[in-house]
Design a protein around this motif. Structure first.
Motif, PDB file in Angstrom:
ATOM      1  N   LYS A   1       0.841  -1.181   0.000  1.00 46.84           N
ATOM      2  CA  LYS A   1       0.000   0.000   0.000  1.00 46.84           C
ATOM      3  C   LYS A   1       0.883   1.241   0.000  1.00 46.84           C
ATOM      4  O   LYS A   1       1.926   1.288   0.649  1.00 46.84           O
ATOM      5  CB  LYS A   1      -0.918   0.006   1.236  1.00 46.84           C
ATOM      6  N   THR A   2       0.456   2.265  -0.728  1.00 45.24           N
ATOM      7  CA  THR A   2       1.208   3.509  -0.755  1.00 45.24           C
ATOM      8  C   THR A   2       0.791   4.376   0.419  1.00 45.24           C
ATOM      9  O   THR A   2      -0.359   4.362   0.854  1.00 45.24           O
ATOM     10  CB  THR A   2       0.960   4.268  -2.066  1.00 45.24           C
TER      11      THR A   2
ATOM     12  N   GLU B   1       1.281   1.969  -7.835  1.00 48.04           N
ATOM     13  CA  GLU B   1      -0.131   2.031  -8.203  1.00 48.04           C
ATOM     14  C   GLU B   1      -0.371   1.399  -9.572  1.00 48.04           C
ATOM     15  O   GLU B   1      -1.370   0.705  -9.784  1.00 48.04           O
ATOM     16  CB  GLU B   1      -0.605   3.490  -8.185  1.00 48.04           C
ATOM     17  N   LYS B   2       0.554   1.618 -10.511  1.00 45.63           N
ATOM     18  CA  LYS B   2       0.432   1.013 -11.840  1.00 45.63           C
ATOM     19  C   LYS B   2       0.575  -0.509 -11.735  1.00 45.63           C
ATOM     20  O   LYS B   2      -0.165  -1.254 -12.394  1.00 45.63           O
ATOM     21  CB  LYS B   2       1.507   1.580 -12.761  1.00 45.63           C
TER      22      LYS B   2
ATOM     23  N   ALA C   1      -0.248  -2.334  -9.243  1.00 46.70           N
ATOM     24  CA  ALA C   1      -1.471  -2.864  -8.643  1.00 46.70           C
ATOM     25  C   ALA C   1      -2.629  -2.870  -9.629  1.00 46.70           C
ATOM     26  O   ALA C   1      -3.438  -3.799  -9.653  1.00 46.70           O
ATOM     27  CB  ALA C   1      -1.833  -2.032  -7.409  1.00 46.70           C
ATOM     28  N   SER C   2      -2.711  -1.839 -10.466  1.00 44.92           N
ATOM     29  CA  SER C   2      -3.839  -1.731 -11.388  1.00 44.92           C
ATOM     30  C   SER C   2      -3.712  -2.681 -12.574  1.00 44.92           C
ATOM     31  O   SER C   2      -4.702  -3.220 -13.058  1.00 44.92           O
ATOM     32  CB  SER C   2      -3.966  -0.294 -11.896  1.00 44.92           C
ATOM     33  N   VAL C   3      -2.482  -2.889 -13.043  1.00 46.61           N
ATOM     34  CA  VAL C   3      -2.270  -3.749 -14.203  1.00 46.61           C
ATOM     35  C   VAL C   3      -2.302  -5.219 -13.818  1.00 46.61           C
ATOM     36  O   VAL C   3      -2.885  -6.058 -14.506  1.00 46.61           O
ATOM     37  CB  VAL C   3      -0.933  -3.406 -14.890  1.00 46.61           C
ATOM     38  N   GLY C   4      -1.652  -5.550 -12.695  1.00 46.19           N
ATOM     39  CA  GLY C   4      -1.577  -6.952 -12.281  1.00 46.19           C
ATOM     40  C   GLY C   4      -0.540  -7.703 -13.091  1.00 46.19           C
ATOM     41  O   GLY C   4      -0.205  -7.311 -14.212  1.00 46.19           O
ATOM     42  N   SER C   5      -0.034  -8.791 -12.511  1.00 42.74           N
ATOM     43  CA  SER C   5       1.012  -9.541 -13.217  1.00 42.74           C
ATOM     44  C   SER C   5       1.012 -11.016 -12.827  1.00 42.74           C
ATOM     45  O   SER C   5       2.049 -11.673 -12.903  1.00 42.74           O
ATOM     46  CB  SER C   5       2.380  -8.927 -12.906  1.00 42.74           C
TER      47      SER C   5
ATOM     48  N   TYR D   1       7.392   0.703 -15.612  1.00 44.84           N
ATOM     49  CA  TYR D   1       6.426   1.624 -15.008  1.00 44.84           C
ATOM     50  C   TYR D   1       7.142   2.767 -14.285  1.00 44.84           C
ATOM     51  O   TYR D   1       6.668   3.910 -14.294  1.00 44.84           O
ATOM     52  CB  TYR D   1       5.526   0.887 -14.014  1.00 44.84           C
TER      53      TYR D   1
END
Length: 233
Positions: free
Chosen positions: A3-4, A71-72, A74-78, A93
């Motif tokens: 978490k940021t 944040e990128k 977390a949003s994109v996922g891998s 990123y």
């Protein structure tokens, strides 16, 4: 994913105001004074947010980039990506989150000064730590250090390469990142083979025992980076 931390919108506003001046005046008192005025703050208010003036704004800019990267991620996922590709993507990123090139040059120049070099190294370490933490790294011994030290070296070289990259969309920088990660992974593969080889396994076990005595810093308190040596383990 990690978490940021929440940010202070007043500090962000002061930083935004400073960015137009950094290409011309660097991270200087002149930039800080101009940012203070444009943000509609008194000197006392600005100093309460950034006691060291522009240097604190430069630090805030670096950490803003780290937050954007996480944040990128977390949003994109891998989940479906190979591990080396997940690390490579994180660095891509982070490159996307770099500021204007002239601002980045001024920041690099600032943190190369002897008076600020230690803090610059710490910020690079923070970037590396943010990546490994976001990827779910659970190591708490010497591996915690080796992973972050290796990735810190990679990130430092990526920034230098990016500063001189004039390719469209920074394609050469992306290729450079992939090559560097391939180099790192090849070293890990060699270490894996050494651990399996009957002749070198005892030496690797000794190395593992030594690394196990090194302790990572507390997850709750990141102010003591990079950590400590514990003779009691």
């Amino acid at each position: 994913m990690t978490k940021t931390l929440p940010t202070d919108p007043r500090l962000e506003a002061l930083l935004d105001a400073a960015l137009d001046h950094v290409p011309f005046d660097g991270w200087s008192p002149a930039t800080f004074r101009a940012a203070t005025s444009e943000a509609g703050m008194t000197e006392a208010e600005a100093k309460a947010l950034a006691p060291r003036g522009a240097i604190d704004l430069a630090v805030a800019l670096h950490r803003r980039g780290d937050r954007a990267m996480v944040e990128k991620m977390a949003s994109v996922g891998s989940v479906d990506m190979r591990y080396r590709d997940r690390v490579s993507a994180a660095l891509h990123y982070r490159v996307e989150a770099l500021p204007d090139r002239e601002v980045a040059r001024k920041s690099s120049a600032l943190f190369s000064l002897p008076t600020h070099a230690a803090e610059g190294a710490k910020l690079i370490w923070e970037t590396s730590d943010a990546i490994w933490t976001a990827l779910g790294d659970t190591s708490r011994d010497g591996n915690w250090y080796s992973k972050r030290a290796t990735l810190s070296a990679v990130w430092g070289s990526v920034v230098l390469y990016w500063l001189g990259d004039d390719s469209i969309g920074h394609e050469r920088t992306k290729e450079f990142i992939d090559r560097r990660i391939d180099n790192v992974m090849s070293v890990e593969e060699i270490k894996g083979r050494l651990r399996k080889n009957p002749l070198t396994k005892p030496l690797m076990e000794i190395q593992a025992a030594i690394m196990g005595r090194v302790k990572a810093p507390s997850r709750a308190d990141r102010s003591n980076l990079p950590g400590r040596w514990s003779p009691d383990t």
